[in-house]
Design a protein around this motif. Structure first.
Motif, PDB file in Angstrom:
ATOM      1  N   UNK A  92      43.991  18.253  36.063  1.00 39.27           N
ATOM      2  CA  UNK A  92      44.408  16.898  35.701  1.00 39.27           C
ATOM      3  C   UNK A  92      43.956  16.544  34.288  1.00 39.27           C
ATOM      4  N   UNK A  93      42.725  16.889  33.926  1.00 38.91           N
ATOM      5  CA  UNK A  93      42.209  16.536  32.605  1.00 38.91           C
ATOM      6  C   UNK A  93      42.915  17.318  31.499  1.00 38.91           C
ATOM      7  N   UNK A  94      43.142  18.611  31.723  1.00 33.58           N
ATOM      8  CA  UNK A  94      43.841  19.418  30.722  1.00 33.58           C
ATOM      9  C   UNK A  94      45.266  18.947  30.544  1.00 33.58           C
ATOM     10  N   UNK A  95      45.918  18.616  31.666  1.00 35.60           N
ATOM     11  CA  UNK A  95      47.304  18.161  31.612  1.00 35.60           C
ATOM     12  C   UNK A  95      47.416  16.837  30.847  1.00 35.60           C
ATOM     13  N   UNK A  96      46.466  15.942  31.053  1.00 38.14           N
ATOM     14  CA  UNK A  96      46.495  14.656  30.348  1.00 38.14           C
ATOM     15  C   UNK A  96      46.345  14.848  28.846  1.00 38.14           C
ATOM     16  N   UNK A  97      45.500  15.793  28.446  1.00 41.17           N
ATOM     17  CA  UNK A  97      45.379  16.091  27.014  1.00 41.17           C
ATOM     18  C   UNK A  97      46.704  16.595  26.449  1.00 41.17           C
ATOM     19  N   UNK A  98      47.370  17.457  27.201  1.00 41.17           N
ATOM     20  CA  UNK A  98      48.677  17.965  26.760  1.00 41.17           C
ATOM     21  C   UNK A  98      49.703  16.838  26.703  1.00 41.17           C
TER      22      UNK A  98
END
Length: 393
Positions: free
Chosen positions: A33-39
């Motif tokens: 979830x955190x990596x996806x939000x950065x993307x």
């Protein structure tokens, strides 16, 4: 000895506090979830949550996502060795074991996690039931006697639910595994494309004059291994009057050697949206497959109001109406050329768009529809697990 009693000692609840079933989406490393939000904030992807699965859209479930653990040193060496040997990310699943035990049911995304999960389940007792989503294991070239194939077959037979995206793949997997395989059709978030559709609907179209010399624009997007880049090159050679914009991280850079092909390997989602807006049609040349390869691009094109031409077969056609005339059998360049001409023409474009009009919402081929189908499979997995426990009691 089961780790579950120790997790209870650590303060992990056995039942969800609000009465909802807890589901963990065990996506591959790099899709937390955190990596996806950065993307998302960088404009690389369309949705804030992985694959548009916003937990707030599914009130009956408590949804969480696997975390990313980036390894170094001995862990990194072990991780690479295991991935090379069994082609599944055992370390990623092991590092998420606490989140797994806090869940009532697990949903995987590809063989990269579900096979690892099921192998680990041979050593860790009382793992939650799993919905094992399978993509590539049913392909003809994978039905062999390799170690990876045998491990996948051995593991998937013990999953509570095995699911895939096309009936063609489900039939192949069912025969290979000797067990039922469900179909859960995939979906995308169409809203970003619909917002830009007013540009795609402009009959005059923009032409990216500086980049493509005012030639009709053909987009070819996608990253999966089943893209037939050799066929695309042949089509481009045959149709020098068209400009092909290739949005792919996996397309060979040598495609740029063809004067009317431009490879954009680092395109962000916002870039792709804009390219759809100026494209006259989309082409999806595919190698033989069973898992509906090219589906995401076909749905994106449909949402953007851009007619697509695609290789027939592979399960892609079952998502669209029988009247859709954009599917081509084989790799005859002349057939592809005629299909592209039809898609670009005013009458052809109107016919193709009418055949696919409203399809995404009518058939719920949206991210929310996909989430609902996967959560229905999760309910089946919980029921199957309960039945097994009752029989063992």
């Amino acid at each position: 000895m089961s780790i579950y009693p120790r997790l209870k000692k650590w303060g992990y609840s056995v039942q969800p506090s609000d009465g909802r079933s807890r589901v963990l989406f065990l996506f591959e490393s790099g899709r937390s979830e955190s990596t996806w939000k950065k993307r998302f904030l960088n404009g690389e992807v369309a949705d804030e949550y992985p694959y548009g699965l916003d937990p707030k859209s599914f009130d009956d479930w408590s949804i969480s996502f696997a975390r990313d653990y980036f390894t170094s040193g001995i862990w990194s060496l072990l991780r690479r060795a295991l991935r090379k040997t069994v082609r599944t990310d055992v370390i990623h699943v092991l590092f998420n074991i606490r989140s797994i035990y806090k869940s009532d049911v697990v949903i995987s995304h590809t063989e990269d996690t579900c096979v690892a999960y099921l192998l680990i389940g041979r050593f860790f007792r009382n793992l939650p039931p799993i919905v094992a989503q399978v993509v590539w294991a049913g392909e003809t070239q994978n039905l062999n006697v390799s170690l990876q194939s045998r491990l996948a077959r051995f593991s998937l037979r013990s999953a509570e639910v095995v699911v895939t995206h096309s009936t063609l793949n489900a039939a192949a997997l069912s025969q290979w595994l000797g067990r039922p395989v469900q179909v859960a059709q995939y979906g995308i978030d169409p809203s970003p494309f619909l917002r830009n559709r007013k540009f795609a609907a402009d009959s005059k179209r923009s032409h990216l004059n500086a980049e493509v010399n005012s030639a009709p624009v053909v987009i070819c997007a996608g990253n999966d291994p089943q893209r037939d880049w050799d066929l695309l090159r042949e089509i481009a050679v045959h149709r020098r009057d068209l400009s092909f914009l290739v949005c792919s991280r996996t397309a060979p850079i040598t495609l740029n050697d063809q004067v009317n092909i431009s490879v954009i390997s680092n395109a962000r989602f916002s870039d792709i949206i804009n390219i759809y807006a100026v494209s006259h049609c989309s082409v999806i040349p595919l190698k033989e497959n069973k898992h509906a390869s090219g589906l995401t691009v076909a749905l994106e094109s449909t949402a953007a109001g851009v007619p697509f031409v695609a290789t027939s077969g592979g399960g892609l056609e079952e998502y669209f109406s029988n009247s859709y005339r954009g599917f081509i059998s084989g790799d005859c360049v002349e057939d592809w050329s005629r299909a592209i001409d039809y898609a670009i023409s005013s009458d052809g474009r109107a016919d193709l768009l009418e055949s696919s009009s409203g399809l995404i919402y009518d058939r719920e081929l949206t991210n929310i529809g996909y989430g609902k189908r996967m959560l229905a499979c999760a309910s089946d997995a919980l029921s199957t697990a309960d039945s097994v426990k009752s029989e063992e009691a």
